[in-house]
Design a protein around this motif. Structure first.
Motif, short mmCIF file in Angstrom:
data_model
loop_
_atom_site.label_atom_id
_atom_site.label_comp_id
_atom_site.label_asym_id
_atom_site.label_seq_id
_atom_site.Cartn_x
_atom_site.Cartn_y
_atom_site.Cartn_z
N UNK A 1 54.30 -25.51 -0.55
CA UNK A 1 55.00 -25.39 -1.83
C UNK A 1 55.42 -23.94 -2.01
N UNK A 2 56.63 -23.76 -2.49
CA UNK A 2 57.11 -22.40 -2.74
C UNK A 2 57.45 -22.30 -4.21
N UNK A 3 56.82 -21.37 -4.90
CA UNK A 3 57.07 -21.18 -6.32
C UNK A 3 58.23 -20.21 -6.50
N UNK A 4 59.13 -20.55 -7.43
CA UNK A 4 60.25 -19.65 -7.71
C UNK A 4 60.24 -19.21 -9.16
N UNK A 5 59.07 -19.31 -9.82
CA UNK A 5 58.84 -18.78 -11.17
C UNK A 5 59.71 -19.43 -12.24
N UNK A 6 60.12 -20.67 -12.05
CA UNK A 6 60.85 -21.37 -13.09
C UNK A 6 60.58 -22.87 -12.98
N UNK A 7 61.01 -23.60 -13.99
CA UNK A 7 60.80 -25.04 -13.99
C UNK A 7 61.64 -25.71 -12.90
N UNK A 8 61.17 -26.85 -12.40
CA UNK A 8 61.90 -27.58 -11.38
C UNK A 8 63.12 -28.31 -11.94
N UNK A 9 63.15 -28.49 -13.25
CA UNK A 9 64.27 -29.18 -13.89
C UNK A 9 64.81 -28.30 -15.00
N UNK A 10 65.97 -28.64 -15.49
CA UNK A 10 66.57 -27.89 -16.60
C UNK A 10 65.84 -28.27 -17.89
N UNK B 1 63.42 -19.86 -21.98
CA UNK B 1 64.33 -21.00 -22.00
C UNK B 1 64.09 -21.95 -20.84
N UNK B 2 63.84 -21.44 -19.64
CA UNK B 2 63.64 -22.29 -18.47
C UNK B 2 62.18 -22.38 -18.05
N UNK B 3 61.26 -22.09 -18.95
CA UNK B 3 59.85 -22.23 -18.64
C UNK B 3 59.23 -21.01 -18.01
N UNK B 4 59.97 -19.90 -17.94
CA UNK B 4 59.40 -18.67 -17.41
C UNK B 4 58.39 -18.14 -18.42
N UNK B 5 57.27 -17.66 -17.93
CA UNK B 5 56.17 -17.22 -18.79
C UNK B 5 56.09 -15.71 -18.77
#
Length: 142
Positions: free
Chosen positions: A39-48, A90-94
């Protein structure tokens, strides 16, 4: 008849647990290895999640409260406030930002005394609004 019966003494809770655990040990089972998934995390949600339907995610606020006050021997009041606020974008970034105990919601158990009495408070306080707009919160002191 000259016979007597001695009832065994009752087992302690730990003895009962031990007896139950080791009475009939489970048979070993053959297991199939579980494949690893990279799994590779890109620091945002997988969906809009920028739409209004996901406002409940952006309503979540996490307060990391660390507050201390005491009066030193010269009569000065020493206060330390290391409160931080975590929130979702907005996109789930914390992200964490600096905050103060003055911004912590009243639902928290934080209650700074008047004057400079000795006081120490450390907790994680989370609050949110659900999809229907109902307020909720939880706090853990540590």
């Amino acid at each position: 008849m000259g016979v007597s019966f001695n009832d065994p003494s009752p087992m302690s809770p730990m003895e009962r647990l031990n007896d139950t655990t080791f009475r009939d040990p489970p048979e070993p089972q053959e297991s199939t290895p579980i494949p690893l998934v990279h799994v590779q995390a890109d620091e945002q949600a997988d969906i809009d999640i920028s739409g209004d339907a996901f406002d409940f995610v952006r309503s979540i606020r996490v307060y990391h409260i660390q507050y201390r006050q005491h009066e030193n021997r010269d009569g000065d009041c020493n206060r330390s406030d290391s409160t931080r606020l975590g929130s979702y974008g907005v996109q789930g970034d914390y992200r964490w930002t600096r905050s103060t105990v003055g911004q912590v919601p009243a639902a928290s158990g934080l209650s700074i005394p008047n004057g400079c009495g000795s006081y120490f408070y450390r907790s994680v306080f989370v609050d949110w609004r659900d999809h229907a707009g109902n307020y909720g919160s939880e706090e853990v002191r540590y």
